[in-house]
Design a protein around this motif. Structure first.
Motif, PDB file in Angstrom:
ATOM      1  N   ALA A 332       0.890  -1.239  -0.004  1.00 32.43           N
ATOM      2  CA  ALA A 332       0.242  -0.023  -0.002  1.00 32.43           C
ATOM      3  C   ALA A 332       1.054   1.313   0.126  1.00 32.43           C
ATOM      4  CB  ALA A 332      -0.806  -0.011   1.263  1.00 32.43           C
ATOM      5  N   ILE A 333       1.852   1.192   0.821  1.00 28.50           N
ATOM      6  CA  ILE A 333       2.856   2.422   0.791  1.00 28.50           C
ATOM      7  C   ILE A 333       3.553   2.756  -0.424  1.00 28.50           C
ATOM      8  CG2 ILE A 333       4.668   3.502   2.077  1.00 28.50           C
ATOM      9  CD1 ILE A 333       4.082   1.757   4.712  1.00 28.50           C
ATOM     10  N   ALA A 334       4.106   1.518  -1.008  1.00 31.79           N
ATOM     11  CA  ALA A 334       4.666   1.702  -2.242  1.00 31.79           C
ATOM     12  C   ALA A 334       4.063   2.285  -3.436  1.00 31.79           C
ATOM     13  CB  ALA A 334       5.253   0.314  -2.453  1.00 31.79           C
ATOM     14  N   THR A 335       2.648   1.779  -3.489  1.00 31.57           N
ATOM     15  CA  THR A 335       1.776   1.903  -4.578  1.00 31.57           C
ATOM     16  C   THR A 335       1.210   3.302  -4.580  1.00 31.57           C
ATOM     17  OG1 THR A 335      -0.013   0.685  -3.659  1.00 31.57           O
ATOM     18  CG2 THR A 335       1.088  -0.428  -5.147  1.00 31.57           C
ATOM     19  N   ARG A 336       1.075   3.763  -3.269  1.00 35.33           N
ATOM     20  CA  ARG A 336       0.643   5.202  -3.105  1.00 35.33           C
ATOM     21  C   ARG A 336       1.787   6.111  -3.145  1.00 35.33           C
ATOM     22  NH1 ARG A 336      -4.206   5.148   1.413  1.00 35.33           N
ATOM     23  NH2 ARG A 336      -3.983   7.503   1.042  1.00 35.33           N
ATOM     24  N   SER A 337       3.008   5.691  -3.176  1.00 39.33           N
ATOM     25  CA  SER A 337       3.998   6.728  -3.253  1.00 39.33           C
ATOM     26  C   SER A 337       4.347   6.890  -4.716  1.00 39.33           C
ATOM     27  CB  SER A 337       5.223   6.021  -2.616  1.00 39.33           C
ATOM     28  OG  SER A 337       5.277   5.777  -1.136  1.00 39.33           O
ATOM     29  N   TYR A 338       4.189   5.623  -5.377  1.00 34.26           N
ATOM     30  CA  TYR A 338       4.332   5.664  -6.667  1.00 34.26           C
ATOM     31  C   TYR A 338       3.430   6.255  -7.605  1.00 34.26           C
ATOM     32  CZ  TYR A 338       5.465   3.609 -11.442  1.00 34.26           C
ATOM     33  OH  TYR A 338       5.685   3.653 -12.917  1.00 34.26           O
ATOM     34  N   ILE A 339       2.016   6.084  -7.300  1.00 36.27           N
ATOM     35  CA  ILE A 339       0.940   6.907  -7.775  1.00 36.27           C
ATOM     36  C   ILE A 339      -0.075   7.349  -6.695  1.00 36.27           C
ATOM     37  CG2 ILE A 339      -0.983   7.068  -9.188  1.00 36.27           C
ATOM     38  CD1 ILE A 339       0.288   5.299 -11.295  1.00 36.27           C
ATOM     39  N   SER A 340      -0.170   8.513  -6.342  1.00 39.34           N
ATOM     40  CA  SER A 340      -0.835   9.103  -5.360  1.00 39.34           C
ATOM     41  C   SER A 340      -2.246   8.890  -5.433  1.00 39.34           C
ATOM     42  CB  SER A 340      -0.721  10.674  -5.283  1.00 39.34           C
ATOM     43  OG  SER A 340       0.669  10.828  -4.883  1.00 39.34           O
ATOM     44  N   VAL A 341      -2.863   8.509  -4.371  1.00 38.44           N
ATOM     45  CA  VAL A 341      -4.397   8.242  -4.258  1.00 38.44           C
ATOM     46  C   VAL A 341      -5.072   9.644  -4.121  1.00 38.44           C
ATOM     47  CG1 VAL A 341      -6.277   6.975  -3.130  1.00 38.44           C
ATOM     48  CG2 VAL A 341      -4.286   5.840  -3.849  1.00 38.44           C
ATOM     49  N   ILE A 342      -4.365  10.356  -3.133  1.00 36.14           N
ATOM     50  CA  ILE A 342      -5.092  11.602  -2.760  1.00 36.14           C
ATOM     51  C   ILE A 342      -3.915  12.587  -2.633  1.00 36.14           C
ATOM     52  CG2 ILE A 342      -7.053  10.923  -1.450  1.00 36.14           C
ATOM     53  CD1 ILE A 342      -5.255  11.332   1.179  1.00 36.14           C
ATOM     54  N   PRO A 343      -4.183  13.944  -2.819  1.00 31.50           N
ATOM     55  CA  PRO A 343      -3.169  14.984  -3.169  1.00 31.50           C
ATOM     56  C   PRO A 343      -2.187  14.878  -1.898  1.00 31.50           C
ATOM     57  CG  PRO A 343      -5.277  15.539  -3.740  1.00 31.50           C
ATOM     58  CD  PRO A 343      -5.520  14.349  -3.303  1.00 31.50           C
ATOM     59  N   MET A 344      -2.525  14.558  -0.735  1.00 30.67           N
ATOM     60  CA  MET A 344      -1.797  14.695   0.480  1.00 30.67           C
ATOM     61  C   MET A 344      -0.657  13.540   0.382  1.00 30.67           C
ATOM     62  SD  MET A 344      -4.533  15.809   3.356  1.00 30.67           S
ATOM     63  CE  MET A 344      -3.207  15.576   4.732  1.00 30.67           C
ATOM     64  N   ASP A 345      -1.044  12.339  -0.405  1.00 30.29           N
ATOM     65  CA  ASP A 345       0.014  11.302  -0.299  1.00 30.29           C
ATOM     66  C   ASP A 345       1.485  11.749  -0.396  1.00 30.29           C
ATOM     67  OD1 ASP A 345      -2.171   9.605   0.427  1.00 30.29           O
ATOM     68  OD2 ASP A 345      -2.212   8.697  -1.549  1.00 30.29           O
ATOM     69  N   THR A 346       1.580  12.591  -1.498  1.00 32.38           N
ATOM     70  CA  THR A 346       3.030  13.016  -1.856  1.00 32.38           C
ATOM     71  C   THR A 346       3.149  14.537  -2.382  1.00 32.38           C
ATOM     72  OG1 THR A 346       2.507  12.474  -4.323  1.00 32.38           O
ATOM     73  CG2 THR A 346       3.490  11.023  -2.952  1.00 32.38           C
ATOM     74  N   TYR A 347       4.160  14.929  -2.034  1.00 33.65           N
ATOM     75  CA  TYR A 347       4.386  16.560  -2.090  1.00 33.65           C
ATOM     76  C   TYR A 347       5.787  16.829  -2.831  1.00 33.65           C
ATOM     77  CZ  TYR A 347       5.216  21.571  -1.219  1.00 33.65           C
ATOM     78  OH  TYR A 347       5.743  22.882  -1.477  1.00 33.65           O
ATOM     79  N   PRO A 348       5.943  17.579  -3.962  1.00 33.07           N
ATOM     80  CA  PRO A 348       4.647  18.010  -4.817  1.00 33.07           C
ATOM     81  C   PRO A 348       4.387  17.061  -5.798  1.00 33.07           C
ATOM     82  CG  PRO A 348       6.862  18.938  -5.411  1.00 33.07           C
ATOM     83  CD  PRO A 348       7.129  18.115  -4.484  1.00 33.07           C
TER      84      PRO A 348
END
Length: 357
Positions: A332-348
């Protein structure tokens, strides 16, 4: 069976996997190489030969990993392993301890269990490869790579195209600030002062990565340390799901780290730094209780008891031992790091975007 299906749904919603697309990666890797810095969350065997209590080269660690026991602090793949697969690498990035010359052109994993931003973090457990020492190891790898490629200009351009992951800082709390009987940091600094000191030192380390040629750097924030089974057992929660004062202290670090990433992007306009927000990624989705029971039988140190039998349905557990996520959590962490599910997951931006820049 109905109860198991209900639990499965709750865990999947908690992990955010209900919303994550399955990726099938084929063809050439999206970047030529991947370099990994960090602690036990990414360690793939660098601690195996060290004199330390922080090692995972025994069962039931690695029970679901293709190569079995390797020194990874989970049942299967780490976050770094899965991100490497999402980027298209056909093999796992080798650990520095055993990386052969023919392997290093695709990158190296420098991660070390119990390592921290600060040199002393984790020292009561034995040897570990601190962030500063990992940077020295990276210099040695660049020298080896430059010699192999026989063209410094080519190597310099090559390194600019690679992705660099840095996932460190948890041990500066778990194995430093939160143990006042051994470390003086909590007596010396308030939580806010400590976060500032940590981020200041980390900023120098990230600048060193840049100075060694990195131009695409993904920096992981800290997860909710106060929700780990080991810290809950040690401190209690006063009826709350997690140890809130620990999470509050860690959040001070995360907030300052986000500001640092923004500043680095301003100061180094030829580079791209991005923040992976583990607090956002690991936050429960909806009204879901936090499943924080370890899958394996743990000892006083929070690690799996050697040769003990882990839980049978490991896809339904968030934590594998007292501190470390299970492979399903890492997915879950890796996939949401690779493609954000919500804008807050990664910045920028997320890692898939970073790879294309």
């Amino acid at each position: 069976m109905k109860d198991q299906l209900s639990l499965a749904f709750h865990v999947l919603v908690y992990l955010g996997l209900i919303h994550v697309t399955a990726f099938v990666v084929s063809g050439e890797p999206q970047v030529p190489c991947l370099f990994i810095f960090g602690d036990s969350l990414v360690d793939s065997g660098n601690n195996n030969a060290l004199t330390t209590a922080a090692k995972a080269n025994y069962r039931p660690y690695g029970i679901d990993f293709p190569q079995g026991v390797t020194g990874r602090f989970t049942n299967g793949r780490t976050v770094a392993d899965i991100i490497g697969q999402l980027l298209g690498f056909p093999k796992f990035i080798p650990p520095y301890a055993t990386a052969a010359d023919q392997e290093i052109s695709t990158g190296v994993n420098y991660g070390s269990g119990s390592a921290g931003i600060r040199e002393e973090s984790g020292s009561h457990l034995g040897d570990r490869i601190s962030m500063d020492r990992q940077l020295l190891n990276h210099e040695k790898i660049i020298s080896r790579l430059s010699a192999l490629q026989s063209n410094k200009t080519f190597t310099d351009e090559y390194l600019k195209k690679c992705i660099y992951l840095s996932n460190i800082g948890s041990n500066d709390y778990i194995n430093n600030y939160l143990i006042p009987s051994i470390y003086s940091t909590s007596k010396t600094y308030t939580a806010d002062e400590y976060a500032a000191v940590l981020v200041q030192q980390y900023s120098q380390q990230l600048k060193t990565i840049y100075n060694l040629g990195a131009r695409k750097i993904a920096v992981f924030g800290l997860g909710q340390v106060g929700c780990t089974p080991a810290e809950i057992k040690r401190f209690g929660t006063n009826g709350k799901p997690c140890v809130e004062w620990i999470n509050d202290a860690v959040q001070l670090f995360n907030d300052k780290l986000k500001s640092l990433v923004a500043k680095l992007n301003t100061d180094y306009q030829d580079a791209r730094f991005t923040l992976i927000n583990l607090t956002s990624i690991s936050a429960p989705q909806g009204d879901v209780p936090l499943p924080n029971t370890p899958c394996c039988q743990v000892g006083e140190d929070g690690q799996c008891v050697p040769d003990s039998k882990p839980c049978l349905v490991r896809a339904l557990t968030v934590f594998y031992d007292g501190f470390h996520p299970s492979e399903i959590s890492n997915t879950a962490i890796a996939t949401r790091s690779y493609i954000s599910v919500i804008p807050m997951d990664t910045y920028p931006y997320d890692i898939s975007h970073l790879a294309r820049l």
